[in-house]
Write a protein that holds these residues in place. Structure first.
Motif, PDB file in Angstrom:
ATOM      1  N   MET A   1      56.535 -36.274  33.154  1.00  0.00           N
ATOM      2  CA  MET A   1      55.372 -35.793  32.937  1.00  0.00           C
ATOM      3  C   MET A   1      54.300 -37.082  32.561  1.00  0.00           C
ATOM      4  O   MET A   1      54.725 -37.823  31.607  1.00  0.00           O
ATOM      5  CB  MET A   1      55.422 -34.952  31.655  1.00  0.00           C
ATOM      6  N   ARG A   2      53.208 -37.255  32.973  1.00  0.00           N
ATOM      7  CA  ARG A   2      52.206 -38.265  32.821  1.00  0.00           C
ATOM      8  C   ARG A   2      51.313 -37.839  31.545  1.00  0.00           C
ATOM      9  O   ARG A   2      51.313 -36.371  31.427  1.00  0.00           O
ATOM     10  CB  ARG A   2      51.093 -38.469  34.102  1.00  0.00           C
ATOM     11  N   GLU A  36      56.339 -42.447  28.465  1.00  0.00           N
ATOM     12  CA  GLU A  36      56.940 -41.517  29.347  1.00  0.00           C
ATOM     13  C   GLU A  36      58.291 -41.433  29.602  1.00  0.00           C
ATOM     14  O   GLU A  36      58.617 -41.076  30.541  1.00  0.00           O
ATOM     15  CB  GLU A  36      55.959 -41.526  30.625  1.00  0.00           C
ATOM     16  N   ARG A  37      59.077 -41.778  28.490  1.00  0.00           N
ATOM     17  CA  ARG A  37      60.419 -41.459  28.351  1.00  0.00           C
ATOM     18  C   ARG A  37      60.941 -40.180  27.889  1.00  0.00           C
ATOM     19  O   ARG A  37      62.040 -39.892  28.058  1.00  0.00           O
ATOM     20  CB  ARG A  37      61.008 -42.606  27.708  1.00  0.00           C
ATOM     21  N   TYR A  38      59.917 -39.659  27.202  1.00  0.00           N
ATOM     22  CA  TYR A  38      60.334 -38.485  26.603  1.00  0.00           C
ATOM     23  C   TYR A  38      59.166 -37.451  26.648  1.00  0.00           C
ATOM     24  O   TYR A  38      58.018 -37.911  26.181  1.00  0.00           O
ATOM     25  CB  TYR A  38      60.812 -38.483  25.199  1.00  0.00           C
ATOM     26  N   ASP A  39      59.252 -36.177  27.080  1.00  0.00           N
ATOM     27  CA  ASP A  39      58.438 -35.285  27.208  1.00  0.00           C
ATOM     28  C   ASP A  39      58.510 -34.208  25.984  1.00  0.00           C
ATOM     29  O   ASP A  39      59.607 -33.696  25.716  1.00  0.00           O
ATOM     30  CB  ASP A  39      58.455 -34.335  28.424  1.00  0.00           C
ATOM     31  N   PRO A  62      51.409 -32.880  34.749  1.00  0.00           N
ATOM     32  CA  PRO A  62      52.589 -32.771  35.342  1.00  0.00           C
ATOM     33  C   PRO A  62      52.638 -33.441  36.505  1.00  0.00           C
ATOM     34  O   PRO A  62      51.699 -33.485  37.375  1.00  0.00           O
ATOM     35  CB  PRO A  62      52.898 -31.287  35.281  1.00  0.00           C
ATOM     36  N   THR A  63      53.782 -34.121  37.075  1.00  0.00           N
ATOM     37  CA  THR A  63      54.040 -34.576  38.457  1.00  0.00           C
ATOM     38  C   THR A  63      54.511 -33.840  39.287  1.00  0.00           C
ATOM     39  O   THR A  63      54.879 -32.663  38.938  1.00  0.00           O
ATOM     40  CB  THR A  63      54.723 -35.852  38.305  1.00  0.00           C
ATOM     41  N   ASP A  71      62.531 -33.347  38.415  1.00  0.00           N
ATOM     42  CA  ASP A  71      62.601 -34.371  37.512  1.00  0.00           C
ATOM     43  C   ASP A  71      63.989 -34.628  36.967  1.00  0.00           C
ATOM     44  O   ASP A  71      64.222 -33.815  36.235  1.00  0.00           O
ATOM     45  CB  ASP A  71      61.395 -34.329  36.369  1.00  0.00           C
ATOM     46  N   THR A  72      64.605 -35.510  37.462  1.00  0.00           N
ATOM     47  CA  THR A  72      65.914 -35.927  36.984  1.00  0.00           C
ATOM     48  C   THR A  72      66.117 -37.018  35.827  1.00  0.00           C
ATOM     49  O   THR A  72      67.210 -37.539  35.592  1.00  0.00           O
ATOM     50  CB  THR A  72      66.912 -36.157  37.943  1.00  0.00           C
ATOM     51  N   ARG A  73      64.837 -37.381  35.295  1.00  0.00           N
ATOM     52  CA  ARG A  73      64.984 -38.483  34.321  1.00  0.00           C
ATOM     53  C   ARG A  73      65.992 -38.492  33.166  1.00  0.00           C
ATOM     54  O   ARG A  73      66.578 -39.407  32.855  1.00  0.00           O
ATOM     55  CB  ARG A  73      63.535 -38.846  33.796  1.00  0.00           C
TER      56      ARG A  73
END
Lengths: 75, 145
Positions: A1-2, A36-39, A62-63, A71-73
């Protein structure tokens, strides 16, 4: 998520600590969201939008990966 | 939509961390005193039923620490709690793998008996490593203001 947290914060000349204090969360959490490491969860996302007097969509965008569920981050 | 108050409120996360730190320090000081005291008393008691409660005295402050940590965990914000959750997972997995591996080698007479009192410190060590790894994963560090 941006997200536009860094921009919104800079517009008000607030530090991460100041945002954290206003939201009642840790500075680590503000930094993790901003980089942007945590939504955040929906409640915290709404509190952020409320703090900056804007809509949630003005803070978070949202991207394609978010919308497609690819999104698999955090996996 | 109204903005929150302009005055900067006291951060409940900071207060919670400070409160936990104070209470933890007191509980661990009591634990240290009880470990020493119970050993001294045990040396004077032989073949007495009182050896059980005296030997278990240091467990009481550990139960308090356990309760303090649960309270602290519930007061954490969503990311800090998530970091702890993942750190616990890493700690549990690492301890399980380590002790089971040791157990197989012990069964094959390749290693001595593993001291069970070391399982706790091992879990805490792995939890610390897990916290470090997870914090880095989420970039949960503070910028300098």
């Amino acid at each position: 998520m941006r997200n536009r947290l860094r921009v919104l914060r800079a517009e008000r000349n607030w530090s991460q600590a100041e945002v954290a204090d206003r939201l009642g969360v840790s500075r680590q959490t503000v930094n993790a969201i901003e980089t942007e490491r945590y939504d955040p969860g929906i409640a915290l996302a709404f509190r952020l939008a409320h703090l900056f007097e804007c809509r949630i969509e003005d803070v978070f965008q949202p991207t394609d990966a978010d919308l497609n569920g690819t999104d698999t981050r955090n996996l | 939509m109204a903005a929150m108050s302009d005055s900067r409120p006291v951060n409940p996360q900071v207060l919670s961390k400070q409160r936990f730190g104070r209470r933890f320090a007191i509980a661990m000081a009591v634990y240290t005193i009880l470990v020493v005291t119970s050993q001294q008393i045990l040396n004077t008691l032989s073949d007495s039923i009182w050896r059980y409660p005296v030997a278990l005295l240091p467990v009481v402050p550990l139960l308090v620490v356990f309760w303090l940590f649960l309270v602290y965990l519930r007061e954490m914000d969503e990311l800090l709690r998530r970091i702890q959750f993942e750190a616990f997972g890493i700690s549990l997995g690492a301890t399980l793998i380590f002790t089971i591996t040791w157990g197989f080698l012990e069964a094959a007479d390749l290693l001595p008996n593993f001291p069970t009192i070391m399982v706790g410190p091992l879990m805490i060590f792995a939890w610390g490593i897990g916290s470090f790894i997870t914090q880095r994963h989420y970039n949960a560090v503070c910028e300098t203001d």
